[in-house]
Every structure is written in C-alpha cells, then in structure tokens.
Design a protein around this motif. Structure first.
Motif, mmCIF file in Angstrom:
data_model
loop_
_atom_site.group_PDB
_atom_site.id
_atom_site.type_symbol
_atom_site.label_atom_id
_atom_site.label_comp_id
_atom_site.label_asym_id
_atom_site.label_seq_id
_atom_site.Cartn_x
_atom_site.Cartn_y
_atom_site.Cartn_z
ATOM 1 N N LYS A 273 0.816 -1.218 0.000
ATOM 2 C CA LYS A 273 0.000 0.000 0.000
ATOM 3 C C LYS A 273 0.852 1.273 0.000
ATOM 4 O O LYS A 273 0.314 2.374 -0.115
ATOM 5 N N VAL A 274 2.167 1.131 0.174
ATOM 6 C CA VAL A 274 3.028 2.320 0.082
ATOM 7 C C VAL A 274 2.888 2.877 -1.333
ATOM 8 O O VAL A 274 3.120 2.168 -2.312
ATOM 9 N N PRO A 275 2.484 4.135 -1.469
ATOM 10 C CA PRO A 275 2.134 4.640 -2.802
ATOM 11 C C PRO A 275 3.336 4.954 -3.676
ATOM 12 O O PRO A 275 4.437 5.212 -3.185
ATOM 13 N N ASP A 276 3.091 4.913 -4.984
ATOM 14 C CA ASP A 276 4.033 5.513 -5.923
ATOM 15 C C ASP A 276 3.895 7.029 -5.805
ATOM 16 O O ASP A 276 2.781 7.551 -5.715
ATOM 17 N N VAL A 277 5.013 7.731 -5.804
ATOM 18 C CA VAL A 277 4.991 9.192 -5.679
ATOM 19 C C VAL A 277 5.692 9.788 -6.888
ATOM 20 O O VAL A 277 6.843 9.452 -7.180
ATOM 21 N N THR B 82 -0.578 7.863 -13.623
ATOM 22 C CA THR B 82 -1.725 7.323 -12.888
ATOM 23 C C THR B 82 -1.959 5.853 -13.201
ATOM 24 O O THR B 82 -2.912 5.261 -12.700
ATOM 25 N N LEU B 83 -1.100 5.237 -14.015
ATOM 26 C CA LEU B 83 -1.404 3.920 -14.580
ATOM 27 C C LEU B 83 -0.749 2.749 -13.864
ATOM 28 O O LEU B 83 -0.873 1.618 -14.307
ATOM 29 N N SER B 84 -0.057 2.989 -12.765
ATOM 30 C CA SER B 84 0.687 1.893 -12.142
ATOM 31 C C SER B 84 -0.224 0.855 -11.507
ATOM 32 O O SER B 84 0.186 -0.275 -11.269
ATOM 33 N N GLY B 85 -1.482 1.231 -11.221
ATOM 34 C CA GLY B 85 -2.387 0.295 -10.566
ATOM 35 C C GLY B 85 -2.275 0.316 -9.056
ATOM 36 O O GLY B 85 -3.063 -0.309 -8.354
ATOM 37 N N LYS B 86 -1.294 1.038 -8.516
ATOM 38 C CA LYS B 86 -1.109 1.139 -7.072
ATOM 39 C C LYS B 86 -1.694 2.456 -6.567
ATOM 40 O O LYS B 86 -2.116 3.309 -7.341
ATOM 41 N N ASN B 87 -1.702 2.604 -5.233
ATOM 42 C CA ASN B 87 -1.975 3.922 -4.677
ATOM 43 C C ASN B 87 -0.934 4.888 -5.233
ATOM 44 O O ASN B 87 0.247 4.548 -5.337
ATOM 45 N N THR B 88 -1.364 6.080 -5.569
ATOM 46 C CA THR B 88 -0.460 7.010 -6.235
ATOM 47 C C THR B 88 -0.609 8.404 -5.644
ATOM 48 O O THR B 88 -1.719 8.858 -5.367
ATOM 49 N N VAL B 89 0.522 9.074 -5.457
ATOM 50 C CA VAL B 89 0.551 10.484 -5.072
ATOM 51 C C VAL B 89 1.203 11.247 -6.218
ATOM 52 O O VAL B 89 2.327 10.929 -6.623
ATOM 53 N N ILE B 90 0.496 12.235 -6.755
ATOM 54 C CA ILE B 90 1.047 13.076 -7.815
ATOM 55 C C ILE B 90 1.243 14.481 -7.258
ATOM 56 O O ILE B 90 0.301 15.108 -6.766
ATOM 57 N N PHE C 88 -9.648 9.143 -12.288
ATOM 58 C CA PHE C 88 -8.264 9.090 -11.833
ATOM 59 C C PHE C 88 -8.054 8.074 -10.712
ATOM 60 O O PHE C 88 -6.944 7.916 -10.219
ATOM 61 N N GLY C 89 -9.124 7.401 -10.309
ATOM 62 C CA GLY C 89 -8.985 6.320 -9.344
ATOM 63 C C GLY C 89 -8.424 6.779 -8.012
ATOM 64 O O GLY C 89 -8.662 7.898 -7.558
ATOM 65 N N ASN C 90 -7.636 5.908 -7.393
ATOM 66 C CA ASN C 90 -7.104 6.175 -6.057
ATOM 67 C C ASN C 90 -5.808 6.978 -6.155
ATOM 68 O O ASN C 90 -4.723 6.492 -5.845
ATOM 69 N N VAL C 91 -5.946 8.213 -6.616
ATOM 70 C CA VAL C 91 -4.786 9.085 -6.818
ATOM 71 C C VAL C 91 -4.968 10.343 -5.977
ATOM 72 O O VAL C 91 -5.994 11.018 -6.077
ATOM 73 N N PHE C 92 -3.983 10.642 -5.135
ATOM 74 C CA PHE C 92 -3.972 11.885 -4.366
ATOM 75 C C PHE C 92 -3.143 12.893 -5.146
ATOM 76 O O PHE C 92 -1.997 12.611 -5.517
ATOM 77 N N ILE C 93 -3.707 14.072 -5.405
ATOM 78 C CA ILE C 93 -3.030 15.076 -6.226
ATOM 79 C C ILE C 93 -2.905 16.371 -5.434
ATOM 80 O O ILE C 93 -3.891 16.889 -4.904
ATOM 81 N N LEU C 94 -1.692 16.868 -5.369
ATOM 82 C CA LEU C 94 -1.419 18.163 -4.746
ATOM 83 C C LEU C 94 -0.696 19.009 -5.782
ATOM 84 O O LEU C 94 0.365 18.619 -6.277
ATOM 85 N N ALA C 95 -1.290 20.153 -6.138
ATOM 86 C CA ALA C 95 -0.744 20.981 -7.211
ATOM 87 C C ALA C 95 -0.473 22.391 -6.706
ATOM 88 O O ALA C 95 -1.073 22.849 -5.732
ATOM 89 N N THR C 96 0.434 23.079 -7.387
ATOM 90 C CA THR C 96 0.648 24.502 -7.138
ATOM 91 C C THR C 96 0.159 25.284 -8.347
ATOM 92 O O THR C 96 0.047 24.744 -9.449
ATOM 93 N N THR C 97 -0.125 26.570 -8.137
ATOM 94 C CA THR C 97 -0.582 27.388 -9.263
ATOM 95 C C THR C 97 -0.366 28.867 -8.991
ATOM 96 O O THR C 97 -0.305 29.301 -7.839
ATOM 97 N N HIS C 98 -0.256 29.621 -10.091
ATOM 98 C CA HIS C 98 -0.330 31.083 -10.059
ATOM 99 C C HIS C 98 -1.555 31.557 -10.835
ATOM 100 O O HIS C 98 -1.713 32.751 -11.060
ATOM 101 N N SER C 99 -2.400 30.632 -11.261
ATOM 102 C CA SER C 99 -3.475 30.946 -12.202
ATOM 103 C C SER C 99 -4.822 31.136 -11.514
ATOM 104 O O SER C 99 -5.321 30.215 -10.856
#
Length: 460
Positions: free
Chosen positions: A131-135, A240-248, A274-285
């Motif tokens: 369960k350790v995610p891909d990052v 997002t395609l690894s099939g594992k828990n993922t952090v982007i 996007f399934g079980n994917v946690f996404i943290l993004a930055t922006t200036h927009s």
C-alpha cells in the motif's frame, strides 16, 4: 490519502502545518514563497519509506543550519499504509509516519522513519507493504522528461513489479504493447476525455527497448509531433497507470495548458476516472484557483484558507459566488474591491495609466463582506470603493444599513473603506478624469447632479 503534513526545519519552513481535503488540493502563493518546497518535502518523506533516492544537502535545512533535525510528519487516512496504523485507546486507529533527517559523519545525511507517534517500525515490514504509494513529482518544464518530438516514458513506469520489468527486458520490442495492453487502453480512454487521440508507440527504431513514445494516434503523417499541451496532459496521465496507490505532486498545473483544457483537467482529476490518486498541485493561475472550493485551497505561508479566521457564513458565500474575476484576489498582492462594472472599467484604466500594482476585483453586486474577511485573513492590502447609496436610503441622505455594516467590518479588519458622496463616475467626471468617457455618462434619473454610466442598451 494524505490528511496533513507538518514540517520542522525544512527549507523556508521552521514550523508549518498544512491540512488537505479529499484527494485534490491546490497551493497558492507568491514566487519563492515555498509552494514547491511543500511538494518536494512530501516527496522527500515518501522517499524514506519506499527506499528511493532523493538527495539531501545543507540547503534543505532551515536557514542552512544542519545541526538541527529536519522532521516531516504525514498524517494519513486510516489503512492508507497499514504498516503505519496505530490503535488508539477508544478502539479506533490512526495512520501516519514521521521522517527525521540528520547530519552524519563525512558530510552525509541520513533519513530515519517512525510511525506518527515516534515509534520504530521495521524497515522490512514497510518495504513489503504494497500500500506504500508511488509518488511522482511532475515539474512539466523539466527538459529530461520531454523528448522532442514526443513524450518518452520508461516502460518501468507502466509495470507493477520488478519481475514484470525483468520479463519485459527479455522480450522483443514487438511484445511491449501485449504486456501493457490494459494500461495502454486506459491511457487512451483517459486521453479521449480531453479530446486527444493519443497512443503509446513502441515501433520507432531509434527508441530502445526500455522506452515508449506517446504519439498522436490520428495524424499518421506527423505521428510523433506531439504539442506541449498534449505532452503536459500525457505526462500526468502516464503517472496514474501503475495500478497502485499514487501520489502526484504537480508543480504549476497550468503550464502549457489553454484555460479551457486546464478546467477540463481539474474536473477530471476530481472524478473517479483518476482512481485512487492523491493530487497536490501549485498554481499562479486564477483560472485554476476558481475550479476549487475554498476548503481545497492552501496558502503557502498561511496554511489552509478555510482554517483561517473566516466565519462559515462568509466561506459559504465565497464558494457560491467566487468567479474568475473575484478569484484573482487569491493570487493578487494589492486589491481594490468595487461593486459594479463601471467602477471596474474606470479604475482598471486608472491603475493601468499610472502603472500601479493593484488588482481591481468586481464583486458584481454581491455583498462586500465575505471578500473583506477573506482579504483580511490572507493579509492582503485591500481598499473597498463604494458610494454611500444615498439614493437608496429612506431619507436620501444617510448611508444605508448595508453600508454602515460594511464600515464596521472594514474597521474591524483594519481595511480602508473609501466613501464618496456621489457615484465614482461623478467624482471622476467632476475632477476631469473622464475626458475619454464623457459620452458614456448620463445624469441620474432621481438626482440629476449625479452622473452615472449609461446601461449596456445605450447606443453609445
């Protein structure tokens, strides 16, 4: 997956906590305020528990003082990583881990990890936890990730285990698509959500057995010419395609993207696609910011916006009425709040002519109060410009209760309220500031001494 992160002595963050909501959050802040540091700090923490390399040097320590310890503490949803679950006295469990980085002999730095309470956890147990995610950190401008004329991805990114990878290495180039057929199909389906006809190609002679091309699946004449926007989206989808828990961890989500495509991307990220994917993004927009509710917006210096000193009623109004124009206040330095389009037009011209660093935000008839509270909570320089609505008061002379309430809130927040006896148009007209706009003005119906903007139906 990630509920919160705490940084101690990491880069520009001596003691900072950031709280996340659901699986998609956005970070705002000025240049060099530490947005990317948050992403890289999270990646650094995960590198300790998934046994991946990430360089640490003296500059990663707060003020360069490597005599202190760097501590990064991540609280996770229960069972996100079972090997870090901790039972609580009330019968429930919590989950999370702490990474400590310290100086070692001969100029080296070592990483140690513990559960969220500081207890030692077996490395073998954690490394074996599936369960350790891909990052994945995705700075879209990184040159080595984008190979002209297309986007190249390593085959390893699309396979689930080292065993699969070793088996692949023994196979021929023609067998690539067969081994990852399902993932290629998922990639193509995701791409179609953005009206892209993208495919993964393994037949280009100059590509080695360990590389795959993302190509334009429709235009065979220019099959490998994939534009920057396509590459940006493809880079995200591939991770997002690894099939594992993922952090982007996505630095500057708006890079290369048309505003409509950016909105589409954020909308899809919120969906189940996007399934079980946690996404943290930055922006200036502002375009990106306006796709998020306040609860998912994080200020890089102040923390989660919804956790600032803003009452629930104001937060509800901000979420309901935030629009691209008003959303600019979240990324602006200095704000002028106005209540109508005429004030917006006139003050934008004034600000432009005088080269002033102020952003004009039109609340478009909505109450000023929620935005005053938001500006105050974010520490923005803010001025409110409003007439005193004398024509709407009972006797035609005193300000309305609405205006008096606004005055009180501005006083409480230490924000300047500029009150004019007439409309803004009249004051500027009387002071010869509107020579170019005289044809757009007319006398007020009830108070002929007051000049107002003609409505949109006017032939002028």
């Amino acid at each position: 997956m990630i509920k919160s992160v705490i940084f101690h002595n990491f880069r520009n963050m001596q003691d900072k906590k950031f709280i996340f909501n659901d699986k998609l959050n956005i970070i705002i802040g000025k240049n060099n305020s530490g947005k990317t540091n948050i992403l890289e700090g999270i990646k650094l923490a995960f590198s300790a528990i998934n046994n991946s390399y990430m360089k640490v040097d003296k500059s990663d320590f707060y003020k360069g003082d490597d005599n202190n310890l760097i501590e990064i503490i991540l609280e996770l949803d229960k069972d996100s990583i079972p090997s870090f679950n901790i039972p609580l006295p009330d019968g429930t469990e919590k989950c999370g881990f702490k990474v400590v980085i310290k100086k070692a002999p001969r100029g080296r730095y070592i990483k140690e990890f513990f559960d969220i309470e500081g207890n030692t956890v077996s490395r073998d147990v954690v490394y074996a936890d599936d369960k350790v995610p891909d990052v994945h950190m995705i700075p879209l401008m990184r040159i080595e990730d984008i190979v002209s004329p297309g986007l190249v991805t390593g085959v390893r990114n699309l396979l689930d285990s080292e065993e699969e990878y070793e088996a692949f290495r023994q196979s021929s180039r023609e067998g690539i698509k067969g081994q990852i057929k399902g993932k290629v199909g998922k990639f193509k389906d995701l791409a179609k959500k953005f009206n892209f006809d993208l495919d993964i190609d393994s037949t280009v002679p100059e590509i080695s057995n360990e590389k795959l091309y993302v190509v334009d699946g429709e235009d065979t004449a220019y099959k490998h010419k994939v534009g920057s926007g396509y590459r940006a989206i493809a880079n995200i989808l591939l991770n997002t395609l690894s099939g594992k828990n993922t952090v982007i961890l996505l630095d500057e989500i708006e890079n290369h993207l048309h505003p409509a495509l950016l909105r589409n991307l954020i909308s899809e990220m919120k969906s189940e696609a996007f399934g079980n994917v946690f996404i943290l993004a930055t922006t200036h927009s502002p375009v990106a910011v306006n796709e998020f509710k306040i609860e998912r917006i994080i200020d890089s210096t102040k923390g989660s916006v919804s956790d600032l000193n803003i009452d629930e009623n104001s937060l509800g109004k901000i979420n309901a009425f935030l629009c691209p124009g008003r959303g600019e206040m979240l990324v602006a330095d200095n704000i002028v709040l106005v209540e109508g389009y005429s004030e917006e037009i006139l003050l934008r011209k004034y600000v432009s002519d005088n080269k002033l660093n102020w952003t004009i935000v039109n609340v478009a008839g909505i109450m000023f109060e929620p935005y005053v509270r938001l500006a105050h909570a974010l520490g923005k320089k803010c001025v409110v410009v409003s007439d005193n609505d004398r024509s709407q008061s009972s006797d035609g002379n005193e300000p309305t209760s609405r205006f008096k309430n606004l005055q009180t809130i501005c006083d409480e927040s230490g924000i300047t309220l500029v009150m004019v006896d007439n409309t803004l148009e009249t004051d500027l007209y009387n002071n010869s500031k509107l020579s170019e706009y005289v044809g757009h003005l007319k006398p007020h119906k009830k108070h002929t001494d007051i000049m107002v903007m003609k409505d949109n139906k006017s032939k002028s």
